[in-house]
Design an enzyme around this catalytic site. Structure first.
Site, PDB file in Angstrom:
ATOM      1  N   GLU A 112      -4.745   2.181  -4.665  1.00  0.00           N
ATOM      2  CA  GLU A 112      -3.237   2.317  -4.316  1.00  0.00           C
ATOM      3  C   GLU A 112      -2.461   0.892  -3.926  1.00  0.00           C
ATOM      4  O   GLU A 112      -1.691   1.093  -3.192  1.00  0.00           O
ATOM      5  CB  GLU A 112      -2.861   3.392  -3.326  1.00  0.00           C
ATOM      6  CG  GLU A 112      -3.331   3.208  -2.181  1.00  0.00           C
ATOM      7  CD  GLU A 112      -4.810   3.706  -1.804  1.00  0.00           C
ATOM      8  OE1 GLU A 112      -5.147   4.038  -0.648  1.00  0.00           O
ATOM      9  OE2 GLU A 112      -5.415   3.739  -2.653  1.00  0.00           O
ATOM     10  N   ASP A 135       0.807  -1.285  -0.070  1.00  0.00           N
ATOM     11  CA  ASP A 135      -0.001  -0.055  -0.182  1.00  0.00           C
ATOM     12  C   ASP A 135       0.949   1.471  -0.097  1.00  0.00           C
ATOM     13  O   ASP A 135       1.909   1.275   0.867  1.00  0.00           O
ATOM     14  CB  ASP A 135      -1.025  -0.011   1.341  1.00  0.00           C
ATOM     15  CG  ASP A 135      -1.786   1.160   1.308  1.00  0.00           C
ATOM     16  OD1 ASP A 135      -3.009   1.112   0.779  1.00  0.00           O
ATOM     17  OD2 ASP A 135      -1.715   2.102   1.858  1.00  0.00           O
ATOM     18  N   ILE A 136       0.490   2.162  -0.995  1.00  0.00           N
ATOM     19  CA  ILE A 136       1.162   3.468  -0.729  1.00  0.00           C
ATOM     20  C   ILE A 136       0.739   4.093   0.257  1.00  0.00           C
ATOM     21  O   ILE A 136      -0.341   4.659   0.391  1.00  0.00           O
ATOM     22  CB  ILE A 136       1.132   4.370  -2.263  1.00  0.00           C
ATOM     23  CG1 ILE A 136       1.750   3.380  -3.330  1.00  0.00           C
ATOM     24  CG2 ILE A 136       1.794   5.404  -2.290  1.00  0.00           C
ATOM     25  CD1 ILE A 136       1.500   3.833  -4.809  1.00  0.00           C
TER      26      ILE A 136
END
Length: 204
Positions: free
Chosen positions: A127, A84-85
């Site tokens: 994301e 996950d960003i």
């Protein structure tokens, strides 16, 4: 003279028909080539995420199921990464979705560069990304996750944005099915995000 004119007329008609057929065959050949290209494009689009050019969720799941069956039969090792960003929503809110899209594309390029040949990266949604690491043991998986995390942290994204990622790891174990294997990676990612993000967690 009449016979000559008859054969000349027949010859000219034959040439005209021949040329018409030749042109028609060429048209059909061109249509065939266009259909082949269109089918290749459709196949690519059906397997890939349009924005990042990574594999899509559907392709990943079908590939994972095949790989899982092989791992079970061979009693092998493999791992899944869930990525996950961190705080990506802030990028969209502050800079707009076009910048967010560019960041996703840049991250996808970094991911592809860090991975080994044969690894399967996919956009899981938004994301979040998922990666299948065939034949990767615990040490190899952790090493790769660290390299990816460092590569992202050192990279300067669009508009000089600096980012970090959270990573969840699940190694295959004998009690897994496909769903539980993914779920453990997802739980590990959730833990990484809860523990402050910018870290790597593993779920046994």
């Amino acid at each position: 003279a009449f016979i000559f004119m008859f054969f000349l007329w027949r010859y000219l008609v034959s040439v005209k028909i021949y040329n018409a057929l030749k042109n028609k065959n060429q048209e059909l050949e061109n249509i065939k080539k266009e259909l082949i290209i269109s089918n290749k494009n459709l196949k690519y689009l059906s397997f890939h995420d349009n924005l990042t050019k990574l594999y899509n969720r559907h392709y990943f799941m079908s590939t994972l199921e095949d790989h899982f069956n092989n791992v079970v039969r061979q009693r092998g090792v493999s791992a899944i990464l869930m990525i996950d960003i961190d705080f990506f929503k802030k990028i969209n809110d502050q800079y707009g979705h076009s910048v967010g899209d560019k960041v996703l594309q840049q991250f996808s390029s970094i991911l592809s560069e860090v991975l080994r040949a044969g690894d399967i990266p996919a956009r899981w949604g938004g994301e979040e990304f998922i990666v299948l690491l065939p034949k990767a043991n615990k040490e190899e998986t952790l090493s790769l996750a660290k390299r990816l995390s460092e590569a992202v942290e050192q990279f300067t994204f669009e508009l000089n944005i600096k980012l970090t990622i959270s990573v969840g790891i699940s190694q295959y174990n004998a009690h897994d099915n496909v769903e539980s294997w993914i779920e453990r990676a997802d739980i590990a990612l959730y833990k990484a995000k809860n523990d402050g993000r910018n870290c790597i967690k593993e779920m046994a």
